[in-house]
Design a protein around this motif. Structure first.
Motif, short mmCIF file in Angstrom:
data_model
loop_
_atom_site.label_atom_id
_atom_site.label_comp_id
_atom_site.label_asym_id
_atom_site.label_seq_id
_atom_site.Cartn_x
_atom_site.Cartn_y
_atom_site.Cartn_z
N TYR A 174 12.98 11.68 -0.65
CA TYR A 174 13.09 11.57 1.18
C TYR A 174 14.37 12.39 1.53
N VAL A 206 13.00 9.00 -5.07
CA VAL A 206 11.97 8.35 -5.25
C VAL A 206 10.81 8.04 -6.35
N SER A 247 6.06 -2.90 -7.49
CA SER A 247 6.65 -3.69 -6.37
C SER A 247 6.64 -2.92 -5.20
N ASN A 248 7.16 -3.53 -4.10
CA ASN A 248 7.57 -2.96 -2.95
C ASN A 248 8.46 -1.88 -2.96
N GLY A 249 8.24 -0.78 -2.29
CA GLY A 249 9.45 0.22 -2.42
C GLY A 249 9.20 1.02 -3.79
N SER A 250 8.41 0.89 -4.44
CA SER A 250 8.39 1.48 -5.89
C SER A 250 7.95 3.08 -6.04
N GLY A 251 7.33 3.44 -5.04
CA GLY A 251 7.01 4.80 -4.75
C GLY A 251 5.39 5.07 -4.84
N LYS A 252 4.41 3.99 -4.80
CA LYS A 252 3.17 4.39 -4.91
C LYS A 252 2.49 4.94 -3.55
N THR A 253 2.89 4.76 -2.30
CA THR A 253 2.47 5.41 -1.36
C THR A 253 3.01 7.06 -1.32
N THR A 254 4.08 7.21 -1.95
CA THR A 254 4.76 8.47 -1.94
C THR A 254 3.90 9.24 -2.88
N ARG A 299 0.72 10.08 -1.29
CA ARG A 299 0.96 11.24 -0.34
C ARG A 299 1.00 12.83 -0.81
N GLN A 345 -2.03 2.53 4.31
CA GLN A 345 -1.70 1.11 4.32
C GLN A 345 -1.81 0.51 5.94
N GLU A 386 -3.53 -0.16 -0.83
CA GLU A 386 -3.47 -1.74 -0.27
C GLU A 386 -5.06 -1.86 0.39
N HIS A 429 -1.33 -5.05 -4.51
CA HIS A 429 -0.20 -6.00 -4.84
C HIS A 429 -1.12 -7.44 -5.57
N1 ATP Z 1 9.51 8.50 5.42
C1 ATP Z 1 10.50 8.17 4.48
N2 ATP Z 1 11.66 8.38 4.36
C2 ATP Z 1 12.63 7.94 3.84
N3 ATP Z 1 12.35 7.01 2.95
C3 ATP Z 1 11.15 6.67 2.73
C4 ATP Z 1 10.09 7.25 3.70
N4 ATP Z 1 9.08 6.73 3.19
C5 ATP Z 1 9.33 5.70 2.07
N5 ATP Z 1 10.69 5.87 1.91
C6 ATP Z 1 11.33 5.25 0.77
O1 ATP Z 1 10.74 5.72 -0.19
C7 ATP Z 1 10.66 4.60 -1.46
C8 ATP Z 1 9.07 4.50 -1.91
O2 ATP Z 1 8.46 4.10 -0.84
P1 ATP Z 1 6.64 3.79 -1.01
O3 ATP Z 1 6.42 3.80 0.36
O4 ATP Z 1 6.27 5.07 -1.72
O5 ATP Z 1 6.80 2.54 -1.74
P2 ATP Z 1 5.55 1.57 -2.15
O6 ATP Z 1 5.64 1.53 -3.39
O7 ATP Z 1 4.23 2.40 -1.57
O8 ATP Z 1 5.98 0.17 -1.39
P3 ATP Z 1 4.82 -0.95 -0.73
O9 ATP Z 1 4.35 -1.31 -1.85
O10 ATP Z 1 5.98 -1.80 -0.17
O11 ATP Z 1 3.94 -0.15 0.15
C9 ATP Z 1 11.31 3.22 -0.49
O12 ATP Z 1 12.56 3.01 -1.06
C10 ATP Z 1 10.98 3.73 0.79
O13 ATP Z 1 12.09 3.03 1.45
#
Ligand code: ATP
Length: 597
Positions: free
Chosen positions: A30, A36, A55-62, A65, A102, A178, A211
């Motif tokens: 990002y 990421v 884990s949280n913030g590992s990049g799954k949602t990214t 997308r 989510q 999730e 999770h």
């Molecule tokens: N729009 C954004 N702008 C900047 N950084 C972002 C943005 N969205 C997510 N991130 C960062 O990218 C990284 C991955 O985020 P992501 O949401 O993909 O994680 P996740 O695995 O889905 O987490 P969770 O399980 O908590 O939902 C995180 O460090 C988050 O802070």
């Protein structure tokens, strides 16, 4: 079924499996400094459930997308059913995919049935098909009475509605971020059973992040993500065997430890041993028969769904309707009440020192008593004090020799004395804290003076015209005397139309102009909705752009009184002048009335 691990047959299949989602060497971040996703590789077979764990913030949602086409990889390649998501011909994002984010984002004033119907219509379903799906999904997800409004549901129930929305149109790819958070174990089990059914029987490809690691054992494949890197992907059973553990939780911990020891793991060869090239997959997938349709520039199905949604939103928000529609009516009504009134009863103090009053009396006789309310004072000081005290707007003082002074000025103008000039002057003290009323009073006094001079000159047998103002006043534009109301009304109408996008009158020319103006506002609104994602930010940007535009465009105050800044908004100003022209010509279209087009 919820308690057992899926045992996928890993023997070489007779025909090559079709790949639904292919992520190849994708890097994404990002911001410049924080990576990421790093060299992400993923292949998901059609008709299989893929559990994405991490884990949280590992990049799954990214990653999701990117698969949806909402984000573009900085490098690497993503394909969904052989097409790049977000490109022409791809159904993704669109009817080809059901995405449950989510965070629940629904129209909370809608009922369950209206919500599902809206998303069904958006996806080109017939009302009959929608009804069948609503019955199935409400039963599957134990959704309560379909007539209930979403605000009256619990958080968990709202998540279930969000999931039903995702599935209403039976997409070939389901992406669930999730989905089971806050859902009780019984329904969670039913959800997983249903997902297994539709993947097996209908060939739906499903990607689920969760999770609750253990629930992913129902997936055909699972992938573990850590810090944007795919640690491993395989069938749940094979992972358990490979790491000699009993639960996926344990696999996850082991992988995390290994990941910490060596920052780089080799990818599981199961799916990537022979990935020749993305091209190969694409060629394979070109044969697919796409369910999605190509729609024209204006998609009537979606348009009617959106209209229907807006209709329900309006009927559910009476306050908003009142504000939206009644506000402009209120503004126009108030404006008419305020600006149609002429100035009346302006309080003026008068001290007349002339004894007995002669010409001063004649002067006072010509004061318009509808406009000016006179209070007589017995001393000059008291009259002035009443102005200082705010009781009167101005005080007029006539000297003891007023008549003698005026007579001398009129009868021997060649050698009039300085004293006579001073005696004939009316001494005026004005409260300049009220400049607009003071201006109006000045004009009223000028009329009084004209009338007084006219009558006095006639009494002296003079031609009254020889004392009139040396102006030949003609109206360039009809003999109409526009008031402040006439000036403000068109601007107010355009401002309302621009801001609230409403048509308030029936006259054709006026209507056309208001439509032009309304479209201007509408186009601006559309650009805003594309550029700014958050509702509150949209309102702020609208306020920041529209209010100054109204102020500096000449809509509400003459451009002559504004600085050069006003000219940046000249577009609104010419429309305003056109509308003004139409108003004063009674609807005739002439040069001045059409300059705004
Ligand atoms: N729009 C954004 N702008 C900047 N950084 C972002 C943005 N969205 C997510 N991130 C960062 O990218 C990284 C991955 O985020 P992501 O949401 O993909 O994680 P996740 O695995 O889905 O987490 P969770 O399980 O908590 O939902 C995180 O460090 C988050 O802070």
């Amino acid at each position: 079924m919820c308690d057992n691990y899926i045992d996928v047959d890993l023997r070489e299949p007779e025909t090559k499996p079709r790949i639904a989602v292919h992520v190849r060497n994708v890097n994404f971040s990002y911001t410049k400094n924080a990576v990421v996703l790093e060299r992400m590789n993923l292949k998901i077979e059609e008709g299989k459930i893929f559990g994405l764990l991490g884990s949280n913030g590992s990049g799954k949602t990214t990653l999701l997308r990117l698969i949806l086409g909402r984000l573009k990889p900085h490098s690497g390649y993503v394909s969904v059913f052989g097409r790049k998501p977000g490109t022409v011909g791809s159904d993704v994002p669109g009817p080809g995919v059901g995405y449950m984010p989510q965070d629940v984002a629904l129209y909370y004033e809608f009922t369950i049935e209206e919500t599902l119907t809206y998303y069904g219509l958006l996806n080109h379903m017939t009302p009959e098909d929608i009804n069948i799906r609503i019955n199935l999904l409400t039963d599957l997800l134990s959704i309560p009475d379909r007539k209930r409004v979403l605000t009256k549901l619990s958080g968990g129930q709202q998540r279930l509605i969000s999931m039903a929305v995702t599935m209403i149109h039976s997409p070939r790819l389901l992406i669930l971020d999730e989905p089971t958070v806050g859902v009780d174990s019984l329904i969670r089990c039913r959800i997983w059973t249903y997902l297994e059914n539709i993947s097996k029987n209908d060939g739906v490809t499903i990607i689920v992040t969760t999770h609750y690691i253990e629930e992913a054992k129902s997936a055909a494949y699972v992938g573990f993500v850590s810090n944007g890197y795919l640690l491993s992907q395989s069938t749940p059973q094979q992972l358990l065997n490979q790491y000699r553990v009993k639960t996926l939780e344990e696999v996850y911990y082991k992988l995390a430890i290994i990941r910490r020891r060596s920052r780089r793991m080799s990818l599981n060869p199961l799916l990537f041993n022979d990935a020749k090239d993305a091209q190969e997959v694409e060629t394979e997938n070109q044969k697919f028969d796409y369910r999605g349709r190509n729609h024209g520039f204006i998609n009537m199905g979606r348009m009617s769904a959106l209209l229907w949604r807006n209709y329900i939103k309006l009927t559910r928000n009476p306050l908003m309707v009142i504000c939206f529609y009644a506000l402009s009516a209120l503004i126009v009504t108030l404006m008419s009440l305020v600006f149609t009134q002429n100035f009346e009863n302006i309080p003026i103090a008068i001290y007349n020192g002339e004894r007995p009053p002669e010409l001063s009396e004649l002067f006072l006789k010509h004061i318009d008593d509808r406009k000016i309310h006179v209070t007589l004072y017995d001393s000059y000081e008291r009259a002035v004090q009443s102005v200082i005290d705010g009781q009167n707007l101005m005080s007029l003082d006539f000297s003891a020799n007023f008549s003698a002074g005026v007579e001398e000025r009129f009868q021997s103008p060649q050698d009039v004395s300085e004293q006579a000039i001073l005696d004939s002057q009316v001494k005026i003290t004005v409260d300049m804290s009220r400049p607009i009323v003071a201006g109006v009073t000045d004009l009223a006094l000028l009329s009084t003076l004209n009338a007084f001079i006219k009558e006095y000159s006639v009494s002296l047998d003079y031609n009254p015209l020889s004392f009139s103002m040396p102006f030949d006043l003609n109206a360039s534009y009809y003999s109409f005397k526009p008031s402040f109301k006439d000036f403000v009304a068109p601007g107010m109408l355009l401002a309302i139309q621009y801001g609230l996008n409403m048509v308030l009158t029936g006259a054709l020319d006026v209507l056309l102009m208001l439509i032009v103006q309304g479209m201007h506002g509408m186009v601006f609104g559309m650009i805003l909705s594309l550029a700014v994602s958050n509702d509150y930010n949209v309102i702020m940007v609208m306020a920041l752009t529209t209010l100054p535009l109204w102020m500096v465009s000449g809509l509400l105050w003459p451009l002559e009184s504004l600085s050069d800044l006003a000219h940046i908004a000249i577009g609104l100003q010419v429309l305003d002048q056109s509308l003004f022209g139409i108003a004063i010509t009674g609807g005739r279209v002439e040069h001045n009335t059409t300059m705004g087009y």
